[in-house]
Design an enzyme around this catalytic site. Structure first.
Site, PDB file in Angstrom:
ATOM      1  CG  ASP A   1      -2.330   0.569   0.795  1.00 17.14           C
ATOM      2  OD1 ASP A   1      -2.356   1.731   0.338  1.00 17.14           O
ATOM      3  OD2 ASP A   1      -3.349  -0.132   0.907  1.00 17.14           O
TER       4      ASP A   1
ATOM      5  CG  HIS B   1      -4.446   2.007  -2.176  1.00 17.23           C
ATOM      6  ND1 HIS B   1      -4.466   2.534  -0.907  1.00 17.23           N
ATOM      7  CD2 HIS B   1      -5.726   2.101  -2.628  1.00 17.23           C
ATOM      8  CE1 HIS B   1      -5.696   2.903  -0.590  1.00 17.23           C
ATOM      9  NE2 HIS B   1      -6.487   2.656  -1.620  1.00 17.23           N
TER      10      HIS B   1
ATOM     11  CD  GLU C   1     -10.057   3.849  -0.800  1.00 18.83           C
ATOM     12  OE1 GLU C   1     -10.916   4.256   0.001  1.00 18.83           O
ATOM     13  OE2 GLU C   1      -8.959   3.391  -0.435  1.00 18.83           O
TER      14      GLU C   1
END
Ligand code: ACM
Ligand code: ZN
Length: 548
Positions: A198, A271, A335
Site C-alpha cells: 500500500d 495505493h 480508490e
C-alpha cells in the site's frame, strides 16, 4: 402394577439424571446437530483411522492421538485399521466437500470425511467440544476427560470463507500472522487475504525489484492521531518491515496444513506510493515520492500510460504467483485517484491509442483503469490464475471471468452477480472490523470511525438483494481489518475478535442456523479458549469496554 410402573419410571428418571449432559458451544454452529444424554470417555480411548485418508490426514490424526494422550496422562492406542471403539476416523465419499459427520455415543466417537479440509473442520469441532484445557501448551494431565454424546452432520454454506489482514499500514511479524491463521482454523475459515502492499509500506520481497523493500518498506514516521484531525503531528519514529520470500513460503505452507489458502493482494494501480518511492519512473510525474506517512487516499498512482509500468506489474505478479499457489490473485483496484492521469502525456496518449472516450457511464480515465485491470487479468489467465479485485474494478467495464470483492456496501456485489460475475461479499457496513465495536468511543482505542458492534456484524445476510437466479455467484464472504490505527498484536486481535467469529458464522451457517442469542451464549466458552491461546478480544458484550 401401578406401583411397579411408578417405581420403574422413577428409576429411569434417576438413571437419566445420572447421565451427564455436557454443554455444547460450537462456533460456527453445525448444520445439523442432535444432542444426546451421556458422555464418551476420552481418557485412554484408542484412536484408529482408515489408511485411505492419505498421509497428510493420518499425520493429523496421529497428532490428535498424541495430544489426548499427553493431556489425559493415559496412552491412546493408535491403529491404522478403523476399530469399533474410541476415536474412529474414516473416509466416506458421500460427505460434502469440507464437511464431516461426527457421531459420539458411549463407546465411539466416529468421524467421517471425504477430504482433508473436512478432517480439519472435524478436528476444530472436536477441539471445541473438549475441556478447554485441550488448548493449553502444557497442563497437568487429568484422568477424566469426557465428550458429550451427539450426532453432527456438518458442511459449509460458502466455499470462500475469508479473513483479511492489512500488513502494509502496520507491519505484523510472521508469528502473529500464524497466530491468526490458527484461530481461523478453529472457526473453519479457509481464505486469508493478505494485503501486502500500500501507500504506507511494501511488505513482500520481490527479487527483481530490491528497492521495493529496501526503500518501499520503510516510512520515516507516522501521523499521530486521526488523519482527519486538523494540525496533524508525526511521531518521528521510522516504521518498517517486510516478509522475505522464504518467510512467505513458510507461511503459505503453514496455512495449507491448516486448510487455508492465502490470497495475496498487490494493490494496483492506486495505493502504490511505496512502490513509487522506490521506482519513481513508474509514476506519471517521475517523482520524487516518499513512502506515505499519513492515512487517506493518495493522489499519486502508477502511470497507466507507460509500457514500463505493465512490465513491472507482470514481473511482480510472476514472483507473487511463484510464492502463492492460490487460484485467485488479488489486484486491489480500489480508490485509484486519476487526477494525474488527466494531465499526464503518457496516460493521455494511451487513452487516445485505445480510443477511450468519456461517456454517460465512466470517464476515459476510468476506462484506462479498466484497461490496466484487463491486462492484468489476461496475464494472470495466461498463467492459470484468476483475477479478484475490489468493486471499483467494475468501473470502466470488466471482462467476464473476473471476481469482484464488494466492499462499498453490497451494491457492487449485487451488480456484479447480475453481470454473471463471481462475488465475495465484504461490505464495510457489516464486515469492516476496523470500525469501533462499542459506542463508548472514549473507552476504545482510536479507530477509523463508524460503529460496528458484534451483533451488527452477525446480522448480515449475504444473499440479501441478490435475485435467486444469480445467488450461486456469491461464492463467499470476508471480514476485513485495515491497520491504519492498529500498531500492536494485542490491538489487532482485539479488533478481530469476537467479530471475526460472527463472520465465521455468516460464512459457514445457513440463515436458519444463525441465532445471535445462542452465539452470544457460546462466546463465553470461546473467550476461555482465546484466553488460553493468549488471544485478545473485546468484552463489549458484557459492558466491559476497551483494550486492557
Ligand atoms: C478498501 O477498503 N479501500 C478496499
Ligand atoms: Zn501517466
Amino acid at each position: 402394577m401401578k406401583r411397579i410402573l411408578t417405581t420403574l419410571f422413577a428409576m429411569a428418571a434417576m438413571l437419566g439424571l445420572q447421565a451427564k449432559t455436557l454443554p455444547v458451544n460450537i462456533i460456527p454452529q453445525p448444520r445439523e446437530m442432535t444432542l444426546e444424554k451421556g458422555t464418551f470417555k476420552v481418557s485412554g480411548a484408542p484412536v484408529s483411522y482408515d489408511i485411505l485418508l492419505g498421509t497428510e490426514s493420518t499425520d493429523l490424526v496421529r497428532a490428535f492421538a498424541a495430544r489426548i494422550s499427553t493431556l489425559t496422562g493415559q496412552a491412546s492406542k493408535v491403529s491404522a485399521k478403523p476399530g469399533k471403539k474410541g476415536f474412529v476416523f474414516t473416509r466416506n465419499a458421500s460427505v460434502p466437500a469440507e464437511g464431516y459427520n461426527l457421531t459420539i455415543d458411549g463407546k465411539c466417537a466416529k468421524v467421517e470425511i471425504s477430504d482433508y479440509k473436512g478432517l480439519i473442520n472435524a478436528l476444530a469441532t472436536l477441539a471445541q467440544l473438549m475441556p478447554e484445557d485441550f488448548f493449553r501448551e502444557a497442563t497437568a494431565p487429568k484422568a477424566e476427560w469426557l465428550l458429550p454424546q451427539l450426532a453432527i452432520k456438518d458442511a459449509p454454506r460458502f466455499g470462500y470463507r475469508g479473513l483479511h489482514m492489512d500488513v502494509a499500514r502496520h507491519f505484523f511479524q510472521v508469528d502473529e500472522v500464524k497466530k491468526i491463521l490458527d484461530v481461523m482454523t478453529l472457526y473453519k475459515m479457509n481464505r486469508f487475504h493478505w494485503h501486502l502492499t500500500d501507500d504506507q509500506g511494501w511488505r513482500i520481497e520481490i527479487k527483481r525489484y530490491p528497492k521495493l523493500t529496501s526503500v518501499g518498506s520503510v516510512r520515516k514516521q507516522t501521523i499521530v492521531g486521526h488523519h482527519k484531525s486538523k494540525n496533524a503531528t508525526y511521531d518521528g519514529i521510522p516504521h518498517s518491515g517486510f516478509y522475505t520470500q522464504e518467510q512467505i513460503k513458510d507461511v503459505v505452507a503453514y496455512a495449507a496444513q491448516r486448510g487455508i489458502t492465502i490470497i495475496p493482494e498487490i494493490d494496483l494501480p492506486g495505493h502504490m506510493v511505496a512502490a513509487l518511492a522506490a521506482y519513481p519512473e513508474l509514476g506519471c510525474t517521475g517523482g520524487p515520492y516518499e513512502v506515505r506517512q499519513k492515512w487517506g487516499i493518495a493522489d499519486e498512482s502508477l502511470c497507466a500510460g507507460k509500457e514500463m509500468t505493465m512490465r513491472f506489474l507482470e514481473d511482480v505478479l510472476t514472483e507473487v504467483m511463484a510464492l502463492f499457489p492460490s487460484e485467485y490473485i488479488h489486484i486491489g483496484g480500489d480508490e485509484c485517484r486519476k487526477g494525474e492521469w488527466e494531465k499526464c502525456p503518457f496516460c493521455q496518449r494511451k487513452i487516445e491509442e485505445l480510443g477511450l472516450k468519456s461517456d454517460g457511464h465512466w470517464t476515459k480515465e476510468q476506462y484506462l483503469q479498466g484497461y490496466v485491470t484487463a491486462r492484468m487479468q489476461d496475464f494472470l489467465l495466461q498463467n492459470g490464475r484468476k483475477l479478484i479485485g475490489w468493486d471499483e474494478i467494475l468501473e470502466g467495464d470488466l471482462k467476464p471471468g473476473a471476481t469482484v470483492m464488494s466492499w462499498r456496501g453490497t451494491k457492487g456485489g449485487i451488480k456484479a452477480a447480475k453481470m454473471n460475475l463471481d462475488v465475495v461479499m465484504s461490505p464495510n457496513s457489516f464486515l469492516y472490523l476496523d470500525y469501533y465495536q462499542s459506542d463508548k468511543k472514549d473507552k476504545e482505542p482510536l479507530a477509523i470511525g463508524h460503529y460496528l458492534p458484534v451483533d451488527s456484524t452477525y446480522s448480515y445476510k449475504p444473499l440479501d438483494g441478490i435475485p435467486p437466479e444469480y445467488q450461486s455467484h456469491i461464492i463467499g464472504v470476508q471480514a476485513n481489518l485495515w491497520t491504519e490505527y492498529i500498531a500492536t498484536d494485542k490491538h489487532l486481535e482485539y479488533m478481530y475478535f469476537p467479530r471475526a467469529l460472527a463472520a465465521a458464522e455468516i460464512e459457514w451457517c445457513t440463515e436458519e442456523n444463525k441465532n445471535f442469542t445462542r452465539f452470544k451464549a457460546s462466546l463465553a466458552h470461546q473467550f476461555r479458549i482465546l484466553d488460553i491461546l493468549g488471544v485478545s478480544y473485546s468484552r463489549a458484550i458484557y459492558g466491559d469496554y476497551g483494550l486492557h
